[in-house]
Design a protein around this motif. Structure first.
Motif, mmCIF file in Angstrom:
data_model
loop_
_atom_site.group_PDB
_atom_site.id
_atom_site.type_symbol
_atom_site.label_atom_id
_atom_site.label_comp_id
_atom_site.label_asym_id
_atom_site.label_seq_id
_atom_site.Cartn_x
_atom_site.Cartn_y
_atom_site.Cartn_z
ATOM 1 N N GLY A 162 0.821 -1.210 0.000
ATOM 2 C CA GLY A 162 0.000 0.000 0.000
ATOM 3 C C GLY A 162 0.848 1.250 0.000
ATOM 4 N N LEU A 163 1.842 1.275 0.888
ATOM 5 C CA LEU A 163 2.736 2.438 0.945
ATOM 6 C C LEU A 163 3.603 2.540 -0.310
ATOM 7 C CD1 LEU A 163 3.715 2.259 4.724
ATOM 8 C CD2 LEU A 163 2.094 3.841 3.613
ATOM 9 N N SER A 164 3.985 1.389 -0.882
ATOM 10 C CA SER A 164 4.767 1.403 -2.129
ATOM 11 C C SER A 164 3.964 2.029 -3.266
ATOM 12 C CB SER A 164 5.182 -0.014 -2.524
ATOM 13 O OG SER A 164 6.070 -0.545 -1.581
ATOM 14 N N PHE A 165 2.693 1.660 -3.380
ATOM 15 C CA PHE A 165 1.857 2.253 -4.419
ATOM 16 C C PHE A 165 1.717 3.762 -4.215
ATOM 17 C CE2 PHE A 165 -0.173 -2.099 -5.020
ATOM 18 C CZ PHE A 165 0.418 -2.317 -6.259
ATOM 19 N N LEU A 166 1.561 4.203 -2.969
ATOM 20 C CA LEU A 166 1.478 5.637 -2.696
ATOM 21 C C LEU A 166 2.796 6.336 -3.052
ATOM 22 C CD1 LEU A 166 -0.514 5.603 0.669
ATOM 23 C CD2 LEU A 166 -1.376 6.133 -1.636
ATOM 24 N N GLY A 167 3.919 5.682 -2.746
ATOM 25 C CA GLY A 167 5.225 6.219 -3.138
ATOM 26 C C GLY A 167 5.379 6.297 -4.651
ATOM 27 N N MET A 168 4.865 5.291 -5.353
ATOM 28 C CA MET A 168 4.917 5.297 -6.816
ATOM 29 C C MET A 168 4.112 6.468 -7.375
ATOM 30 S SD MET A 168 6.920 2.938 -7.821
ATOM 31 C CE MET A 168 6.535 3.200 -9.525
ATOM 32 N N ALA A 169 3.015 6.807 -6.710
ATOM 33 C CA ALA A 169 2.195 7.942 -7.156
ATOM 34 C C ALA A 169 3.025 9.224 -7.134
ATOM 35 C CB ALA A 169 0.963 8.084 -6.272
ATOM 36 N N SER A 204 -0.371 12.696 -14.016
ATOM 37 C CA SER A 204 -1.375 12.848 -12.958
ATOM 38 C C SER A 204 -2.349 11.677 -12.943
ATOM 39 C CB SER A 204 -2.142 14.163 -13.143
ATOM 40 O OG SER A 204 -1.269 15.257 -13.010
ATOM 41 N N ILE A 205 -2.778 11.232 -14.113
ATOM 42 C CA ILE A 205 -3.676 10.071 -14.203
ATOM 43 C C ILE A 205 -2.995 8.832 -13.643
ATOM 44 C CG2 ILE A 205 -4.871 8.504 -15.789
ATOM 45 C CD1 ILE A 205 -5.394 11.033 -17.563
ATOM 46 N N ALA A 206 -1.735 8.614 -14.037
ATOM 47 C CA ALA A 206 -0.986 7.455 -13.519
ATOM 48 C C ALA A 206 -0.843 7.555 -12.001
ATOM 49 C CB ALA A 206 0.388 7.374 -14.178
ATOM 50 N N ALA A 207 -0.567 8.750 -11.493
ATOM 51 C CA ALA A 207 -0.420 8.935 -10.048
ATOM 52 C C ALA A 207 -1.729 8.621 -9.319
ATOM 53 C CB ALA A 207 0.037 10.365 -9.738
ATOM 54 N N VAL A 208 -2.851 9.059 -9.888
ATOM 55 C CA VAL A 208 -4.152 8.769 -9.277
ATOM 56 C C VAL A 208 -4.396 7.265 -9.229
ATOM 57 C CG1 VAL A 208 -6.656 8.972 -9.636
ATOM 58 C CG2 VAL A 208 -5.204 11.007 -9.785
ATOM 59 N N ILE A 209 -4.041 6.567 -10.297
ATOM 60 C CA ILE A 209 -4.218 5.106 -10.314
ATOM 61 C C ILE A 209 -3.365 4.457 -9.226
ATOM 62 C CG2 ILE A 209 -3.834 2.993 -11.662
ATOM 63 C CD1 ILE A 209 -4.637 4.688 -14.147
ATOM 64 N N PHE A 210 -2.117 4.900 -9.083
ATOM 65 C CA PHE A 210 -1.261 4.361 -8.021
ATOM 66 C C PHE A 210 -1.838 4.682 -6.642
ATOM 67 C CE2 PHE A 210 2.436 4.181 -11.091
ATOM 68 C CZ PHE A 210 2.620 2.812 -10.986
ATOM 69 N N VAL A 211 -2.373 5.880 -6.444
ATOM 70 C CA VAL A 211 -2.995 6.241 -5.162
ATOM 71 C C VAL A 211 -4.176 5.323 -4.878
ATOM 72 C CG1 VAL A 211 -4.361 8.014 -3.966
ATOM 73 C CG2 VAL A 211 -2.217 8.637 -5.075
ATOM 74 N N LEU A 212 -5.023 5.110 -5.878
ATOM 75 C CA LEU A 212 -6.176 4.223 -5.700
ATOM 76 C C LEU A 212 -5.737 2.797 -5.369
ATOM 77 C CD1 LEU A 212 -8.502 5.507 -8.576
ATOM 78 C CD2 LEU A 212 -8.728 5.929 -6.103
#
Length: 192
Positions: free
Chosen positions: A73-80, A169-177
């Protein structure tokens, strides 16, 4: 099938404006031979992301589900966050292995450029999240090709027309989700 589709989409978006896409532009301009460049990208990506997928599978088998959920979860947020930081290509990466021919130069430079890159890290995280590394590697490889093959054929003309900030931004939103869903326990059917 979800693993394949999400992996393809996330990496295709994250790859736009990434240093390996910039490398594709440079190699295409330098060598003007699209087929060996595309084959080099494919081979380098399969090897690189295959290793990343294997690491993701190992992590899934080795780390407790509770810890894995938080790490992913934190990795995906970091990727965002990382996705929002523009990449620049290093001159040395575009100069490596010119004596190996077009295919060899592409293979070596792409493999090295992908080491530790956000799409490789995303492949590790996605493979661990979905616990289906083969589908994830196929998806991330397809995503790389979706982003990089047009770069080989149309080069800088296309890059100037793509709204990079919007795509990132779209990619970041997907990673956040993905990060939020993972932290909230999505994928619990996969052992989380």
């Amino acid at each position: 099938m979800e693993a394949l589709l999400v992996s393809t989409g996330v990496v295709a978006l994250a790859e736009i404006g990434d240093k390996t896409q910039l490398l594709a532009f440079i190699l295409a301009a330098r060598f003007k031979k699209p087929v060996p460049i595309i084959l080099g990208i494919l081979a380098a990506t399969l090897v690189n992301h295959g290793l990343a997928g294997a690491l993701g599978a190992w992590i899934t088998a080795s780390v407790s589900p509770g810890v894995l959920r938080w790490v992913l979860g934190l990795s995906f947020l970091g990727m965002a966050v990382w996705t929002l930081i523009p990449d620049k290509i290093e001159d040395e990466e575009s100069q490596v292995a010119q004596h190996l021919g077009v295919f060899g130069a592409t293979l070596v430079t792409f493999f090295l450029a992908e080491m530790g890159d956000k799409t490789q890290i995303a492949t590790v995280a996605l493979a661990a999240h979905y616990a289906t590394p083969l589908l994830v590697v196929l998806g991330t490889t397809l995503g790389m090709l979706i982003a990089d093959v047009p770069a080989v054929f149309v080069g800088d003309k296309l890059a100037a027309r793509i709204p990079m900030k919007l795509v990132h931004s779209i990619a970041a939103v997907i990673f956040v989700l993905l990060g939020i869903a993972t932290l909230l326990g999505a994928g619990s059917g996969f052992g989380f």
